[in-house]
Scaffold this active site. Structure first.
Site, PDB file in Angstrom:
ATOM      1  N   ASN A   3       0.814  -1.220   0.000  1.00  0.00           N
ATOM      2  CA  ASN A   3       0.000   0.000   0.000  1.00  0.00           C
ATOM      3  C   ASN A   3       0.847   1.270   0.000  1.00  0.00           C
ATOM      4  OD1 ASN A   3      -2.348   1.434  -0.047  1.00  0.00           O
ATOM      5  ND2 ASN A   3      -3.028   0.877   2.018  1.00  0.00           N
ATOM      6  N   HIS A  31     -15.037  -5.248  10.251  1.00  0.00           N
ATOM      7  CA  HIS A  31     -14.641  -3.957  10.829  1.00  0.00           C
ATOM      8  C   HIS A  31     -15.842  -3.059  11.061  1.00  0.00           C
ATOM      9  CE1 HIS A  31     -10.179  -3.584   9.533  1.00  0.00           C
ATOM     10  NE2 HIS A  31     -10.481  -4.840   9.808  1.00  0.00           N
ATOM     11  N   ARG A  64     -14.236  -6.288  14.839  1.00  0.00           N
ATOM     12  CA  ARG A  64     -13.278  -5.289  15.313  1.00  0.00           C
ATOM     13  C   ARG A  64     -14.024  -3.978  15.453  1.00  0.00           C
ATOM     14  NH1 ARG A  64      -8.077  -2.632  12.139  1.00  0.00           N
ATOM     15  NH2 ARG A  64      -9.553  -0.986  11.659  1.00  0.00           N
ATOM     16  N   GLU A  74      -4.689  -5.340  19.246  1.00  0.00           N
ATOM     17  CA  GLU A  74      -3.709  -5.457  18.150  1.00  0.00           C
ATOM     18  C   GLU A  74      -2.717  -4.298  18.135  1.00  0.00           C
ATOM     19  OE1 GLU A  74      -5.673  -5.798  14.397  1.00  0.00           O
ATOM     20  OE2 GLU A  74      -3.913  -5.103  13.292  1.00  0.00           O
ATOM     21  N   GLU A 103       1.176  -7.486  11.349  1.00  0.00           N
ATOM     22  CA  GLU A 103       0.772  -7.237   9.960  1.00  0.00           C
ATOM     23  C   GLU A 103       1.901  -6.590   9.159  1.00  0.00           C
ATOM     24  OE1 GLU A 103      -2.683  -4.810  10.722  1.00  0.00           O
ATOM     25  OE2 GLU A 103      -1.622  -2.997  10.128  1.00  0.00           O
ATOM     26  N   ARG A 157      -0.076 -11.823  13.224  1.00  0.00           N
ATOM     27  CA  ARG A 157      -0.848 -11.208  12.133  1.00  0.00           C
ATOM     28  C   ARG A 157      -0.164 -11.288  10.764  1.00  0.00           C
ATOM     29  NH1 ARG A 157      -4.900  -9.247  11.272  1.00  0.00           N
ATOM     30  NH2 ARG A 157      -4.543  -7.020  11.018  1.00  0.00           N
ATOM     31  N   HIS A 186      -3.503 -10.899   8.543  1.00  0.00           N
ATOM     32  CA  HIS A 186      -3.876  -9.574   8.044  1.00  0.00           C
ATOM     33  C   HIS A 186      -4.780  -9.753   6.815  1.00  0.00           C
ATOM     34  CE1 HIS A 186      -2.110  -5.560   6.290  1.00  0.00           C
ATOM     35  NE2 HIS A 186      -3.200  -5.320   6.967  1.00  0.00           N
ATOM     36  N   ASP A 197      -6.081  -3.543   1.286  1.00  0.00           N
ATOM     37  CA  ASP A 197      -4.899  -3.367   0.435  1.00  0.00           C
ATOM     38  C   ASP A 197      -4.233  -4.707   0.118  1.00  0.00           C
ATOM     39  OD1 ASP A 197      -4.571  -2.443   3.331  1.00  0.00           O
ATOM     40  OD2 ASP A 197      -2.505  -2.953   2.872  1.00  0.00           O
ATOM     41  N   TRP A 225       1.763   6.411  12.538  1.00  0.00           N
ATOM     42  CA  TRP A 225       0.396   6.377  12.023  1.00  0.00           C
ATOM     43  C   TRP A 225      -0.210   5.007  12.275  1.00  0.00           C
ATOM     44  CZ3 TRP A 225      -1.961   3.395   8.122  1.00  0.00           C
ATOM     45  CH2 TRP A 225      -3.342   3.672   7.970  1.00  0.00           C
TER      46      TRP A 225
HETATM   47  O1  KDG Z   1      -2.206  -0.383   4.449  1.00  0.00           O
HETATM   48  C1  KDG Z   1      -2.322  -0.314   5.836  1.00  0.00           C
HETATM   49  C2  KDG Z   1      -3.422  -1.222   6.315  1.00  0.00           C
HETATM   50  O2  KDG Z   1      -3.190  -2.538   5.870  1.00  0.00           O
HETATM   51  C3  KDG Z   1      -3.562  -1.223   7.809  1.00  0.00           C
HETATM   52  O3  KDG Z   1      -3.754   0.077   8.261  1.00  0.00           O
HETATM   53  C4  KDG Z   1      -4.749  -2.069   8.184  1.00  0.00           C
HETATM   54  O4  KDG Z   1      -4.093  -2.092  10.475  1.00  0.00           O
HETATM   55  C5  KDG Z   1      -4.723  -2.568   9.573  1.00  0.00           C
HETATM   56  C6  KDG Z   1      -5.552  -3.733   9.853  1.00  0.00           C
HETATM   57  O5  KDG Z   1      -5.507  -4.200  10.988  1.00  0.00           O
HETATM   58  O6  KDG Z   1      -6.239  -4.187   8.964  1.00  0.00           O
HETATM   59 MG    MG Z   2      -3.869  -3.516  12.080  1.00  0.00          MG
END
Ligand code: KDG
Ligand code: MG
Length: 418
Positions: A53, A138, A163, A252, A278, A299, A328, A332, A418
């Site tokens: 991504n 989600h 989630r 997580e 992830e 993950r 994960h 993306d 982030w």
């Molecule tokens: O590209 C970034 C995402 O894959 C991420 O922000 C998603 O944290 C994520 C998740 O738990 O799915």
């Molecule tokens: Mg995540």
């Protein structure tokens, strides 16, 4: 033509399936995806996902400049040897770009092997260990009320694990809260969007969400939450402790896992289950976390961690310490990864759960696939290979569009995770 003297180009007893061509397809049906298509001289082909991504073109260059030229002429049956060649043969090994490129090749080769033998990939791995793959969806909302309603919507749709992410007072653009409630894609703009983060506000607010969810929905639904690397180990320990009464399935990425040892502090203070990985690319990123029993779920997935060939080693290692998988599955990761992951999940003995962020209709049309959702579980389908393809004519209608993930700053302007 001179005989090809590369060891791997020689055949075994079985007739070889020579790789005659391989090419990269980039398409953007709403978001960018990188797909590798490998064709053999027998007409059987396979597809693999190499999406990273916001850094898609880096994987494209790696595949086109360094991987495809060494694939041509090899026997596609020799998945293990090709994996070792691409991993050990790269002096600059590991990292998200290299391992996604290897993953794309690996997924395509397992796809080819399954198609050539007429069996689904889960069968090649040893057969199914379960009937259906438990997934989590989600639910998110701008505030507690909206998030509760979203959880209700997911329950109505049949999800057994959800989630939950919610807006935090005073925090503009918090992680995991989307404008479009059905599809979440954080990479929105050509340049990274700047978001603001407040740890004190978040630590005060997050327990209120899970208290409200347990009051409204009771104990049966599994609840998960993603901190997205925002806390220090001590803050993560505080959060884990404050969430214990709400019995999360997992918490997580409470803190960045670059320092695996940091999780010892969190672990010493809370029994809330922890999930990490992830952003991991290999077993080496997770080794200390696993063997010191500092996490409960890993993950990593077939895209980030070099395909099925490496992920099954990661899972076997994790099983020694009863760490389970929690692959994960954000948007993306293309439907090709989702398909491949579902075959892996169907087989893997120490399965935990699979993340499932639905793709848009446009994406699903570009990547027709055999998997389907029913009553909180995904099923990989029985098509030979991994069961996902790319419609190249449709893909060509969605050209690459540069997009990057956001960045985060603290309220005083300090750069943050982030
Ligand atoms: O590209 C970034 C995402 O894959 C991420 O922000 C998603 O944290 C994520 C998740 O738990 O799915
Ligand atoms: Mg995540």
């Amino acid at each position: 033509m001179a005989e090809d003297v590369r060891i791997n180009a020689r055949s075994t007893g079985l007739p070889p399936l020579r790789i005659r061509a391989a090419r990269v397809i980039v398409t953007c049906p709403g978001r960018n995806f990188v797909t590798l298509k490998i064709e053999t001289d027998q007409g059987v082909y396979g597809v693999g996902d190499g999406t990273l991504n916001g850094r898609e073109k880096a994987v494209v260059a790696y595949l086109e400049d360094h991987v495809i030229p060494v694939l041509i002429g090899r026997d596609a049956r020799r998945i293990e040897d090709i994996w070792q060649y691409l991993y050990r043969g790269a002096y600059w090994r590991r990292g998200p770009v290299t391992m996604r490129a290897i993953a794309a090749v690996d997924m395509a080769l397992w796809d080819i092997k399954g198609k050539a033998l007429g069996v689904p990939v889960y069968d090649l791995l040893g057969g199914p260990s379960r009937d259906g793959v438990l997934v989590y969806g989600h639910a998110n909302g701008a505030d507690l009320e909206e998030t509760k309603d979203e959880v209700a919507r997911y329950l109505d749709a049949g999800y057994k694990a959800i989630r939950a992410q919610t807006g935090v007072p005073g925090v503009a653009k918090p992680y995991g809260v989307s404008r479009d409630k059905d599809f979440y894609e954080p990479a929105e703009d050509e340049l990274p969007v700047e978001t603001i983060w407040s740890t004190p506000q978040y630590l005060r607010h997050a327990p209120k969400l899970f208290d409200a969810l347990r009051v409204r929905f009771g104990d049966d639904v599994e609840l998960l939450h993603d901190v997205h690397h925002r806390l220090t180990p001590n803050e993560a320990a505080q959060l884990g402790k404050s969430l214990e009464p709400y019995r999360l399935f997992w918490l997580e990425d409470p803190t960045p896992a670059e320092n695996q040892e940091a999780f010892r502090l969190i672990r010493q203070h809370t029994t809330t289950p922890l999930a990490v990985g992830e952003v991991f690319n290999s077993l080496w990123d997770a080794k200390d976390l696993i063997q010191n029993q500092l996490i409960d779920y890993l993950r990593a997935t077939v895209l980030g961690a070099g395909g099925i060939t490496h992920m099954r080693r990661v899972a076997d290692f994790a099983s020694l310490w009863q760490v389970r998988t929690g692959c994960h599955g954000a948007t993306d990761l293309s439907p090709i990864t989702m398909a491949t992951a579902l075959h892996f999940d169907t087989w893997v003995p120490n399965f935990g759960i699979q993340e499932y962020m639905r793709h848009t209709e446009a994406t699903d049309a570009v990547f027709p696939h055999a998997y389907w959702f029913e009553a909180g579980r995904l099923h990989p389908g029985d098509a030979p290979g991994h069961g996902c393809d790319i419609d190249e004519a449709l893909a060509a209608k969605y050209p690459y569009a540069p997009k990057q993930l956001p960045v985060a700053r603290l309220e005083d302007g300090t750069m943050w995770n982030w």
